[in-house]
Design an enzyme around this catalytic site. Structure first.
Site, short mmCIF file in Angstrom:
data_model
loop_
_atom_site.label_atom_id
_atom_site.label_comp_id
_atom_site.label_asym_id
_atom_site.label_seq_id
_atom_site.Cartn_x
_atom_site.Cartn_y
_atom_site.Cartn_z
N GLN A 1 -24.12 6.60 -23.01
CA GLN A 1 -24.67 7.95 -22.93
C GLN A 1 -24.44 8.69 -24.24
O GLN A 1 -23.55 8.36 -25.01
CB GLN A 1 -24.01 8.71 -21.78
CG GLN A 1 -24.28 8.08 -20.42
CD GLN A 1 -23.48 8.76 -19.31
OE1 GLN A 1 -22.52 9.47 -19.57
NE2 GLN A 1 -23.89 8.52 -18.07
N ALA B 1 -19.49 12.67 -22.88
CA ALA B 1 -20.30 11.80 -22.02
C ALA B 1 -19.37 10.78 -21.41
O ALA B 1 -18.32 10.44 -21.98
CB ALA B 1 -21.42 11.12 -22.81
N SER B 2 -19.74 10.26 -20.25
CA SER B 2 -18.83 9.39 -19.51
C SER B 2 -18.71 7.99 -20.09
O SER B 2 -17.67 7.36 -20.01
CB SER B 2 -19.26 9.29 -18.05
OG SER B 2 -19.18 10.56 -17.43
N THR B 3 -19.80 7.47 -20.67
CA THR B 3 -19.79 6.10 -21.16
C THR B 3 -20.36 6.03 -22.58
O THR B 3 -21.02 6.96 -23.05
CB THR B 3 -20.63 5.18 -20.26
OG1 THR B 3 -22.03 5.54 -20.39
CG2 THR B 3 -20.22 5.30 -18.80
#
Length: 201
Positions: free
Chosen positions: A14, A9-11
């Site tokens: 998330q 996940a990007s962050t």
């Protein structure tokens, strides 16, 4: 042959494990088992990713890297994607992407399927990686345009902190929880915990 699943996940906000059930279900449908999962919260536009590097190091020739979508693996510029792909080629890793059926042939196990799968996988993954990067750049461009428009209208306030998250971090710090425990419970970054700790001292 081992199947290693990669979740990203990007962050920190998330859930990288969101697709885990889908990957397990896919493996069951194909009559195979996933040997291990590698999970991290890191942008797909970054080449250096600790868990992905560990997956490559752990792999042996003809092992399989299983992902939900190619953008979980890469949103990299072409040159960096080529460098990452070469690592997979050098390690002899096959890539299977759930939403790219042409990459599934390697799971059939025959030599003919393996040869066809390698060619099709390289083509499909290259194409999907290019599309993922294009989508990433388009969204970044639109975001920048939106921010600029808001600035001109005097409405842009910058990225706002997640106050509820910070309150929960402060509460857990007050209870004596370790930073690692807080990361696992709230899926936040150590830098955010450090900021809250500094503000509370």
């Amino acid at each position: 042959m081992f199947i290693r699943a990669y979740l990203r996940a990007s962050t920190d906000a998330q859930d990288a494990n969101r697709a885990k059930a889908e990957l397990i279900q896919f493996a069951e449908q194909k009559g195979v088992r996933i040997a291990s999962f590698y999970t991290e919260n890191q942008s797909g536009s970054k080449l250096e990713r600790a868990e992905l590097a560990r997956l490559i190091d752990d792999s042996h020739p003809d092992d399989i890297l299983l992902i939900e979508k190619v953008d979980r693996l890469s949103r990299l510029p072409y040159e960096q994607w080529t460098a990452l792909k070469q690592q997979f080629v050098s390690a002899g890793i096959h890539i299977v992407v759930i939403d790219q059926p042409m990459t599934h042939a390697i799971l059939e196990g025959s030599t003919q399927h393996s040869m066809i799968a390698r060619v099709l996988t390289e083509f499909m993954v290259d194409l999907a990686a290019a599309m993922a990067r294009d989508d990433y750049e388009t969204r970044r461009k639109r975001q920048a345009q939106g921010i600029e428009k808001a600035k001109l209208a005097g409405k842009y306030q910058g990225r706002q902190p997640d106050h509820m998250l910070r309150e929960n971090i402060a509460l857990l710090l007050g209870e004596g929880k370790s930073w690692s425990q807080i990361q696992r419970l709230l899926r936040c970054s150590r830098s955010t915990i450090a900021t809250v700790r500094k503000q509370s001292t």
